[in-house]
Write a protein that holds these residues in place. Structure first.
Motif, short mmCIF file in Angstrom:
data_model
loop_
_atom_site.label_atom_id
_atom_site.label_comp_id
_atom_site.label_asym_id
_atom_site.label_seq_id
_atom_site.Cartn_x
_atom_site.Cartn_y
_atom_site.Cartn_z
N ILE A 1 0.85 -1.21 0.00
CA ILE A 1 0.00 0.00 0.00
C ILE A 1 0.87 1.25 0.00
O ILE A 1 0.60 2.20 -0.73
CB ILE A 1 -0.96 -0.03 1.20
CG1 ILE A 1 -2.00 -1.13 0.95
CG2 ILE A 1 -1.67 1.31 1.38
CD1 ILE A 1 -3.06 -1.25 1.99
N ARG B 1 2.10 1.68 -3.53
CA ARG B 1 1.09 2.10 -4.52
C ARG B 1 0.59 3.51 -4.28
O ARG B 1 0.06 4.15 -5.18
CB ARG B 1 -0.06 1.08 -4.52
CG ARG B 1 0.41 -0.32 -4.94
CD ARG B 1 -0.73 -1.21 -5.37
NE ARG B 1 -1.69 -1.44 -4.33
CZ ARG B 1 -1.63 -2.43 -3.43
NH1 ARG B 1 -0.63 -3.28 -3.46
NH2 ARG B 1 -2.57 -2.57 -2.52
N ARG B 2 0.79 4.01 -3.06
CA ARG B 2 0.42 5.39 -2.77
C ARG B 2 1.29 6.37 -3.57
O ARG B 2 0.87 7.48 -3.86
CB ARG B 2 0.57 5.64 -1.27
CG ARG B 2 -0.06 6.91 -0.77
CD ARG B 2 -0.14 6.93 0.73
NE ARG B 2 -1.22 6.11 1.24
CZ ARG B 2 -1.11 5.20 2.21
NH1 ARG B 2 0.05 5.01 2.79
NH2 ARG B 2 -2.15 4.50 2.60
N TYR C 1 -6.54 7.43 -5.01
CA TYR C 1 -5.18 7.67 -4.54
C TYR C 1 -5.17 8.51 -3.28
O TYR C 1 -4.19 8.53 -2.54
CB TYR C 1 -4.35 8.41 -5.60
CG TYR C 1 -3.64 7.48 -6.55
CD1 TYR C 1 -2.66 6.61 -6.09
CD2 TYR C 1 -3.92 7.48 -7.90
CE1 TYR C 1 -2.00 5.76 -6.96
CE2 TYR C 1 -3.27 6.64 -8.78
CZ TYR C 1 -2.31 5.78 -8.30
OH TYR C 1 -1.66 4.94 -9.15
N ALA D 1 -4.09 -1.09 -8.23
CA ALA D 1 -2.86 -0.30 -8.38
C ALA D 1 -2.92 0.94 -7.49
O ALA D 1 -1.94 1.64 -7.33
CB ALA D 1 -2.68 0.11 -9.84
N PRO E 1 -3.72 2.70 -3.65
CA PRO E 1 -3.38 2.24 -2.29
C PRO E 1 -4.58 1.67 -1.55
O PRO E 1 -5.03 2.21 -0.54
CB PRO E 1 -2.83 3.50 -1.62
CG PRO E 1 -3.38 4.63 -2.39
CD PRO E 1 -3.61 4.17 -3.77
#
Lengths: 323, 269
Positions: free
Chosen positions: A96, A99-100, A128, B111, B113
């Motif tokens: 996580i 991907r942030r 996001y 993809a 978060p």
């Protein structure tokens, strides 16, 4: 105590934004309960290291393991051996956090067809939890109109879908962009615009990792490239280094006596025919030019080294690659 | 972030949800109307025929047309209701995970978060709310229809929430099984096939057991058997029924919870 900048990249040891160490992925053959034989080795002991602020090309033919690597980096696949970190975070345990800060364009991106372009970009940006400061400029650079963005995605051409894919990957100004075959479906003008965008990302200190089999674009924008074949890394070098070591094709029309090229460093495959000298040249051109001096050279063509040749050489069967 | 995911999931399923709501509202209203119009006549005809087989055959899945609770029970177990409810019980879980995985949109979502646990909880939550709404609408339509038909006083309204609760528990147990199949496969057809086999076999066992006295025992193996609508409408709530349906729900949920984050997300086809 001052809080850290939420968008500042967290860099791993040695300034690497992305690092893999003996990364491997094996798939069982068949599905349970009919699994049999040795597993498919999609990725084998991959070691790469992408530095902050560079554009890193990841080259290989279809099935070489490019997408498998990318899918491991994003946590979609679990590695069977080795490790990988992105922006200082382990890909298995801290997906996580990764991907942030990453923007991702999948190869052949699938989109929610019923949504309009604007609604889709809003939705994906909202997920996001970050603003989308680059969206307006990306839309302008990729020549999407307001009218286009108000239409449902199902009405989009392949190129327009790819543009939306690029925008959703970059609109939130990610520290690292991971792009899988990003120019697929784009016309040459848009490919040019896209490559300029990547260049600007680099100038802004951002990092781009992109896979491709379109070598001309890799050659144009990448700082370094990794080439994989059958899941194994076969080369990792700056583009300039790869090009410098590639053979160039030389043609020289010579009057009178032919120069003696045997033993000249870097020269090979010499053929002489009706006053036309053909050979391959690798590395420094100085010794070759020195050998030509004193001869009457009417015409000389040194075909620039192309990454395609480097690529093809790496992908040629081992026997063909032997010097 | 979670709110956006929740809103989008609702929006993506709104058409099928509204269609199911309308379908179940109409269906829920039909059987009390039929009972009010012809139920007593049909009931006395069958009883006067002195043919126990005919009476047994008319008691389909624990429901019948001879009483208002029986008509409502028949409404719950009838293939029309099961088919409509199946859109959300089976279709929604399959499309929302393995369907998105096959299309490639799951990887676009993941993809971001968002953990797979968060995604699963949101999808499960939307499913749970949808099922509560669907069963509630069917029951509300039945009650309203009974009132308008003049047979509403045959129903003790205080027991209707028991039917709603047990109906929801059954639907949730089946939806959990569908989710478990959805997280286990890379392609839609195997996941859909496994879920349909589970639901249809369970349904068939209940139907066969209810209309064939010699095979009554087979209905014990059906999840549908444990929503005894007619008994619930008389205030008889069985703790074992709750435990069994709740157990299936918890086991299937726990399986998905463990397996989903551990599975590789295959490349879309």
């Amino acid at each position: 105590m001052a809080r850290p900048d939420p968008v500042a990249p967290e860099i791993g040891a040695g300034g690497s934004v992305l690092r893999t160490s003996h990364l491997g992925k094996h798939y069982p053959v068949g599905s349970w309960p009919a699994r049999r034989g040795a597993p498919v080795r999609a990725l084998e002991a991959l070691d790469i290291d992408v530095r902050q602020g560079e554009i890193f090309g990841f080259l290989g033919p279809n099935g070489a393991g490019k997408s498998t690597t990318i899918r491991i980096l994003l946590g979609f696949l679990h590695p069977t051996s080795g490790s990988a970190s992105v922006l200082g975070h382990d890909v298995v345990h801290d997906g996580i956090s990764i991907r942030r800060k990453v923007g991702y364009l999948p190869g052949g991106i699938a989109l929610y067809d019923s949504m309009t372009g604007t609604a889709l970009l809003d939705y994906l940006a909202e997920l996001y939890g970050r603003s989308a400061p680059l969206r307006a400029s990306l839309i302008e650079r990729l020549e999407l109109s307001e009218a286009d963005l108000k239409r449902p995605v199902r009405d989009y051409s392949r190129g327009m879908r790819q543009k939306i894919g690029i925008i959703q990957a970059l609109q939130h100004d990610p520290e690292l962009a991971i792009l899988d075959e990003p120019t697929e479906g784009l016309d040459p003008l848009m490919q040019h615009a896209f490559l300029s965008l990547l260049d600007e990302r680099r100038q802004a200190g951002r990092t781009v990792f992109f896979s491709s089999h379109v070598l001309s674009e890799v050659e144009r924008v990448c700082d370094r490239v990794a080439i994989i074949r059958s899941g194994r890394l076969v080369a990792l070098a700056p583009v300039a280094t790869l090009l410098a070591h590639r053979r160039r094709h030389v043609e020289a029309r010579v009057e009178g006596a032919m120069p003696q090229l045997e033993g000249v460093p870097g020269v090979s495959a010499v053929v002489v025919e009706d006053g036309l000298l053909r050979c391959d040249l690798e590395g420094d051109v100085g010794p070759f030019l020195a050998a030509l001096s004193g001869h009457t050279v009417r015409d000389l063509t040194i075909e620039p080294a192309r990454l395609e040749e480097a690529f093809l050489e790496y992908y040629a069967p081992d026997a063909e690659r032997a010097p | 972030m979670i709110a956006a995911l929740f809103r989008r999931t609702i929006a993506a399923n709104r058409i099928r949800l509204v269609a199911c709501l309308i379908g179940l509202a109409v269906w829920g209203a039909v059987l009390p109307l039929v009972y009010a119009g012809f139920g007593k006549t049909i009931g006395s005809f069958i009883r006067n025929s002195n043919n126990p087989l005919m009476e047994q055959f008319a008691s389909f899945g624990g429901g019948d047309l001879f009483s208002l609770p029986g008509a409502m029970a028949l409404g719950f177990i009838h293939p029309i209701a099961i088919a409509i409810l199946g859109v959300m019980v089976v279709g929604y879980p399959i499309l929302s995970i393995v369907g998105e995985r096959q299309r490639g949109t799951l990887e676009v979502l993941l993809a971001r978060p968002i953990s797979r646990h968060t995604l699963f909880l949101v999808l499960f939550g939307v499913g749970a709310l949808s099922l509560a709404l669907l069963i509630g609408v069917q029951l509300a339509a039945s009650v309203l229809s009974a009132q308008l038909s003049g047979v509403g006083d045959e129903l003790d309204l205080s027991y209707v929430p028991l039917v709603w609760g047990m109906g929801w528990l059954l639907a949730m147990a089946l939806m959990s099984v569908a989710f478990a199949a959805s997280v286990s496969f890379d392609r839609v057809m195997p996941a859909l096939g496994v879920t349909l086999v589970f639901v249809l076999v369970s349904y068939l066992l209940e139907v066969v057991g209810s209309i064939w006295p010699s095979a009554a025992w087979v209905s014990d193996f059906s999840l549908f058997h444990y929503v005894r609508t007619k008994e619930l409408l008389h205030g008889h709530l069985n703790a074992f029924d709750i435990s069994l349906l709740g157990g299936v729900l918890v086991i299937a949920f726990a399986y998905s919870w463990v397996v989903f984050p551990r599975r590789d997300i295959a490349a879309p086809s």
